[in-house]
Design a protein around this motif. Structure first.
Motif, short mmCIF file in Angstrom:
data_model
loop_
_atom_site.label_atom_id
_atom_site.label_comp_id
_atom_site.label_asym_id
_atom_site.label_seq_id
_atom_site.Cartn_x
_atom_site.Cartn_y
_atom_site.Cartn_z
N ALA A 38 3.15 -7.88 34.24
CA ALA A 38 3.90 -6.78 33.35
C ALA A 38 2.76 -6.35 32.55
O ALA A 38 2.72 -5.15 32.08
N LEU A 39 1.54 -7.08 31.97
CA LEU A 39 0.69 -6.49 31.40
C LEU A 39 -0.04 -5.40 32.11
O LEU A 39 -0.50 -4.41 31.77
N ASP A 40 -0.13 -5.81 33.26
CA ASP A 40 -1.01 -4.92 34.39
C ASP A 40 -0.14 -3.35 34.50
O ASP A 40 -0.70 -2.47 34.06
N LYS A 41 1.24 -3.74 34.61
CA LYS A 41 1.94 -2.39 34.78
C LYS A 41 2.15 -1.50 33.49
O LYS A 41 2.11 -0.61 33.62
N ALA A 42 1.93 -2.33 32.33
CA ALA A 42 1.85 -1.36 31.00
C ALA A 42 0.50 -1.03 30.56
O ALA A 42 0.68 -0.32 29.65
N LYS A 81 8.65 1.36 27.58
CA LYS A 81 9.43 0.23 27.15
C LYS A 81 8.77 -0.98 27.46
O LYS A 81 8.99 -2.00 26.58
N LEU A 82 8.18 -1.25 28.64
CA LEU A 82 7.43 -2.39 28.82
C LEU A 82 6.24 -2.72 27.94
O LEU A 82 6.11 -3.60 27.40
N VAL A 85 7.91 -3.67 24.61
CA VAL A 85 8.40 -5.33 24.63
C VAL A 85 7.03 -6.24 24.54
O VAL A 85 7.02 -7.20 23.88
N LEU A 86 6.20 -5.90 25.19
CA LEU A 86 4.99 -6.80 25.49
C LEU A 86 4.14 -7.03 24.18
O LEU A 86 3.88 -7.95 23.55
N THR A 87 4.13 -5.74 23.49
CA THR A 87 3.33 -5.74 22.12
C THR A 87 4.10 -6.22 21.32
O THR A 87 3.63 -6.59 19.93
N TYR A 88 5.36 -6.57 21.14
CA TYR A 88 6.21 -7.21 20.38
C TYR A 88 6.08 -8.69 20.45
O TYR A 88 6.36 -9.19 19.50
N HIS A 89 5.39 -9.15 21.37
CA HIS A 89 4.94 -10.34 21.49
C HIS A 89 3.74 -10.96 21.04
O HIS A 89 3.07 -12.02 21.10
N ASP A 137 -10.90 -16.84 23.69
CA ASP A 137 -12.21 -16.69 22.84
C ASP A 137 -11.89 -15.42 22.07
O ASP A 137 -12.51 -15.01 21.29
N ASN A 138 -10.46 -14.87 22.33
CA ASN A 138 -10.26 -13.77 21.28
C ASN A 138 -8.67 -13.76 20.82
O ASN A 138 -8.25 -12.81 20.55
N GLY A 139 -8.50 -14.73 20.61
CA GLY A 139 -7.15 -15.15 20.03
C GLY A 139 -6.58 -16.32 20.54
O GLY A 139 -7.12 -17.37 20.95
N VAL A 140 -5.36 -16.50 20.18
CA VAL A 140 -4.53 -17.90 20.71
C VAL A 140 -3.17 -17.69 21.36
O VAL A 140 -2.62 -16.52 20.88
N ILE A 141 -2.62 -18.51 22.14
CA ILE A 141 -1.49 -18.20 22.99
C ILE A 141 -0.61 -19.32 22.31
O ILE A 141 -0.97 -20.46 22.40
N HIS A 142 0.69 -18.97 22.01
CA HIS A 142 1.85 -19.97 21.89
C HIS A 142 2.86 -19.61 22.74
O HIS A 142 3.31 -18.63 23.06
N VAL A 143 3.35 -20.59 23.70
CA VAL A 143 4.03 -20.54 24.65
C VAL A 143 5.64 -20.46 24.43
O VAL A 143 5.87 -21.28 23.41
N ILE A 144 6.41 -19.62 24.45
CA ILE A 144 7.63 -19.55 24.31
C ILE A 144 8.68 -19.46 25.34
O ILE A 144 8.28 -19.17 26.68
N ASP A 145 9.94 -20.12 25.40
CA ASP A 145 10.86 -20.25 26.34
C ASP A 145 11.67 -18.92 26.76
O ASP A 145 12.54 -19.07 27.62
N SER A 146 11.83 -17.87 26.01
CA SER A 146 12.39 -16.75 26.34
C SER A 146 11.54 -15.45 26.08
O SER A 146 10.94 -15.56 25.06
N VAL A 147 12.03 -14.40 26.71
CA VAL A 147 11.46 -13.07 26.16
C VAL A 147 12.20 -12.52 25.23
O VAL A 147 13.34 -12.55 24.78
N VAL A 148 11.44 -12.06 23.98
CA VAL A 148 11.97 -11.41 22.78
C VAL A 148 11.81 -9.97 22.97
O VAL A 148 10.85 -9.50 23.40
N LEU A 149 13.08 -9.51 22.29
CA LEU A 149 13.25 -7.93 22.71
C LEU A 149 13.08 -7.30 21.29
O LEU A 149 14.09 -7.89 20.38
#
Length: 152
Positions: A38-42, A81-82, A85-89, A137-149
């Motif tokens: 999705a990141l690639d397509k967006a 739209k993609l 949605v992705l930048t909303y995360h 090295d440029n931030g942090v990831i927190h894993v979530i169990d659903s896509v937020v819209l």
């Protein structure tokens, strides 16, 4: 010849210790193939490989699988739209789990996520945070169990 071997060894050592950005870290984790696609397509791969720092609430492949296939296919086909949605995360800055506070937080997309604590867990909108503090090295990831819209 010895100089060339020494320089090659040094160059390889430098590559081996180089930290990974958010995208490389997610890909290496192995549970974010849909997110990487999705990141690639967006067109957002280079952004999340950038300086940052970014805090990414990253949906797993299982989280994306919760979306109806037709909705996911339509989302992947709509670059604008993609990207929304992705930048909303993504939240600007480096927010570690110990620094998370309940309330509203502005996303890179422009609207707000609602962070809440329920019992022993943290929620982002209706998604549960299932793993925290995957450092890149440029931030942090927190894993979530659903896509937020984002609210439309």
């Amino acid at each position: 010849m010895k100089k060339i071997i020494a320089l090659t060894t040094l160059a390889l050592a430098a590559v081996a210790v180089q930290a990974k950005d958010i995208v490389d870290t997610a890909v290496a984790a192995g549970d974010f193939k849909t997110l990487a696609t999705a990141l690639d397509k967006a067109g957002l791969v280079q952004t999340l490989k950038g300086k940052g720092p970014y805090t990414v609430f990253a949906p797993t492949d299982a989280a994306f699988a919760k979306l109806p296939k037709a909705d996911l296919d339509a989302l992947l086909a709509d670059k604008a739209k993609l990207a929304a949605v992705l930048t909303y995360h993504v939240v600007p800055g480096n927010v570690m789990a110990k620094d998370v506070k309940a309330g509203k937080v502005k996303t890179v997309e422009g609207s707000e996520l609602t962070v809440s604590t329920r019992g022993s867990g943290v929620m982002v909108n209706d998604a549960k945070v299932v793993k925290t503090d995957i450092v890149a090295d440029n931030g942090v990831i927190h894993v979530i169990d659903s896509v937020v819209l984002p609210r439309q």
